[in-house]
Design a protein around this motif. Structure first.
Motif, PDB file in Angstrom:
ATOM      1  N   PHE A 323      33.325   0.017  21.858  1.00  0.00           N
ATOM      2  CA  PHE A 323      33.128  -1.404  22.132  1.00  0.00           C
ATOM      3  C   PHE A 323      32.168  -1.595  23.300  1.00  0.00           C
ATOM      4  N   ARG A 324      31.325  -2.592  23.182  1.00  0.00           N
ATOM      5  CA  ARG A 324      30.492  -2.988  24.320  1.00  0.00           C
ATOM      6  C   ARG A 324      31.355  -3.777  25.311  1.00  0.00           C
ATOM      7  N   ALA A 325      31.095  -3.607  26.589  1.00  0.00           N
ATOM      8  CA  ALA A 325      31.797  -4.415  27.589  1.00  0.00           C
ATOM      9  C   ALA A 325      31.665  -5.884  27.204  1.00  0.00           C
ATOM     10  N   ILE A 326      32.777  -6.606  27.204  1.00  0.00           N
ATOM     11  CA  ILE A 326      32.723  -7.982  26.694  1.00  0.00           C
ATOM     12  C   ILE A 326      31.776  -8.855  27.506  1.00  0.00           C
ATOM     13  N   TYR A 327      31.638  -8.567  28.807  1.00  0.00           N
ATOM     14  CA  TYR A 327      30.751  -9.382  29.635  1.00  0.00           C
ATOM     15  C   TYR A 327      29.275  -9.046  29.381  1.00  0.00           C
ATOM     16  N   ARG A 328      29.006  -8.030  28.594  1.00  0.00           N
ATOM     17  CA  ARG A 328      27.637  -7.701  28.208  1.00  0.00           C
ATOM     18  C   ARG A 328      27.333  -8.163  26.776  1.00  0.00           C
ATOM     19  N   CYS A 329      28.142  -9.094  26.278  1.00  0.00           N
ATOM     20  CA  CYS A 329      27.904  -9.740  24.992  1.00  0.00           C
ATOM     21  C   CYS A 329      27.523 -11.200  25.245  1.00  0.00           C
ATOM     22  N   GLU A 330      26.452 -11.647  24.642  1.00  0.00           N
ATOM     23  CA  GLU A 330      25.978 -13.019  24.862  1.00  0.00           C
ATOM     24  C   GLU A 330      27.056 -14.046  24.541  1.00  0.00           C
ATOM     25  N   GLY A 331      27.824 -13.800  23.468  1.00  0.00           N
ATOM     26  CA  GLY A 331      28.832 -14.758  23.055  1.00  0.00           C
ATOM     27  C   GLY A 331      29.914 -14.995  24.084  1.00  0.00           C
ATOM     28  N   PHE A 332      30.173 -13.997  24.928  1.00  0.00           N
ATOM     29  CA  PHE A 332      31.218 -14.146  25.942  1.00  0.00           C
ATOM     30  C   PHE A 332      30.907 -15.276  26.903  1.00  0.00           C
ATOM     31  N   TRP A 333      29.635 -15.507  27.165  1.00  0.00           N
ATOM     32  CA  TRP A 333      29.245 -16.457  28.214  1.00  0.00           C
ATOM     33  C   TRP A 333      29.043 -17.887  27.704  1.00  0.00           C
ATOM     34  N   LEU A 334      29.261 -18.116  26.426  1.00  0.00           N
ATOM     35  CA  LEU A 334      28.984 -19.442  25.864  1.00  0.00           C
ATOM     36  C   LEU A 334      30.094 -20.454  26.126  1.00  0.00           C
TER      37      LEU A 334
END
Length: 387
Positions: A323-334
């Motif tokens: 898994f990619r770190a969730i904070y390194r996914c664009e969708g996390f910040w929306l």
């Protein structure tokens, strides 16, 4: 090592099915009612799944993400609240909170077990924290002793994300016996599957009844007058999925026993390969169903890791990047993200920064293979890493 370049003999297929699933589907078909209100498969599955995990309060839902959403909603999560989640997890863990208007707060994980780090949880508690969500990564249970104490001291709830932990135990206690809510997934790759599906276990009847309303558009079980008592949505599982899951549950124990035999062998073989570090085990988690066979190759880098995974797949080993770190996914910040930058979150998650970039996992069906295949997996990995 040119003699090792051949593909590994085929592992058992996944999903697995047999006459039990066929009989269940026919049974659901012929009962004449294909949704839970008129049928019996969902009710029976809930009773069986709950009993297996140590609680009479189980609710079947449409999928694992919805299981988390329903659980969080009945625990009071919504706008103005925060949910602490591990930064290394499938993103549904955070999205479920964010979809309810809450802020998901990512924290670091243990470098050995990849589970949420209790001291990081304690540091992240605020007066807005409503829930702590440990993820039992790959079947290894998080440190429930430490987390229970932190939650009790702070007056917040625990929601176990048990999507990887069907049949797991912590110091002899099943997931449903730990006194907190737990959410499961039955997505196609999970240890039990109907393609999609989920379940929530509750420690008491009151929470279960509230969740039932949420998962059925706010409508009581016996309502005939459309008297919807609360908000919610349609998260109801259908009868066909439940029939399949009843059959899947019947073979879970034997599969766990086999994976528990195979992982120590594979882990020991992987550890002998220079630069490979298998996922560790907290022995208080005294039954691990092994959803994934995970290991790190520290320093490999994401680009080289992708090449290694592709080569493992080419040689017959079902491998995946972690898994990619969730904070390194664009969708996390929306929506529902903390008031921080990516770099600020990364700075307080140093272990996640390593794991998400150097970890590889193998599908759990590899652990249903033979002892010889465990040796072959290690030999192929050593060959690939040496290229």
């Amino acid at each position: 090592m040119s003699g090792l370049s051949a593909s590994v003999p085929e592992f058992p297929e996944w999903p697995q099915f047999g006459d039990e699933e066929r009989a269940g589907l026919v049974r659901a078909l012929e009962q004449g009612q294909w949704w839970r209100v008129g049928g019996s498969e969902v009710d029976t599955f809930e009773a069986e799944f709950g009993a297996y995990h140590g609680t009479p309060h189980a609710l079947a839902v449409t999928n694992g993400t919805h299981a988390l959403e329903v659980a969080l909603e009945v625990l009071g999560v919504g706008p103005g609240t925060e949910v602490i989640v591990p930064a290394f997890t499938f993103i549904s863990s955070s999205l479920a909170a964010q979809r309810l208007g809450a802020v998901a707060v990512p924290v670091d994980v243990d470098l050995d077990t990849y589970c949420i780090q209790p001291e990081a949880v304690a540091a992240a508690i605020t007066d807005r924290t409503r829930v702590i969500m440990p993820v039992h990564m790959a079947g290894q249970m998080a440190d429930m002793d430490a987390l229970d104490k932190i939650a009790a001291d702070a007056g917040v709830a625990i929601l176990q994300d048990a999507a990887h932990a069907h049949g797991a135990q912590w110091q002899g206690k099943r997931v449903g016996e730990l006194g907190s809510v737990a959410a499961f997934s039955f997505q196609n790759g999970k240890l039990m599957t109907a393609g999609e599906g989920g379940a929530v276990l509750f420690p008491d009847q009151e929470l279960y009844e509230r969740a039932f309303l949420v998962h059925s558009c706010g409508r009581p079980r016996t309502d005939r007058d459309y008297l919807h008592r609360t908000t919610g949505s349609n998260y109801r599982m259908n009868e066909f999925s439940a029939a399949v899951l009843r059959a899947q549950l019947s073979r879970l124990d034997s599969q766990i026993e086999l994976r528990e035999q195979r992982w120590p062998l594979l882990a020991s073989l992987l550890a002998q390969i220079p630069g490979v570090v298998p996922q560790g085990r907290d022995d208080r988690g005294d039954r691990n169903p092994h959803y994934m066979a995970m290991f790190r190759v520290p320093g490999i880098g994401e680009q080289r890791r992708r090449v290694v995974v592709d080569e493992l797949i080419a040689r017959g080993i079902p491998a995946f990047v972690a898994f990619r770190a969730i904070y390194r996914c664009e969708g996390f910040w929306l929506a529902g993200a903390p008031d921080e930058t990516v770099d600020q979150v990364a700075a307080r998650c140093p272990n996640v920064e390593q794991i998400h970039a150097d970890c590889i996992w193998l599908h759990h069906r590899t652990l249903l293979g033979t002892e010889e295949q465990m040796h072959q997996i290690a030999a192929v990995l050593a060959d690939v890493l040496g290229e």
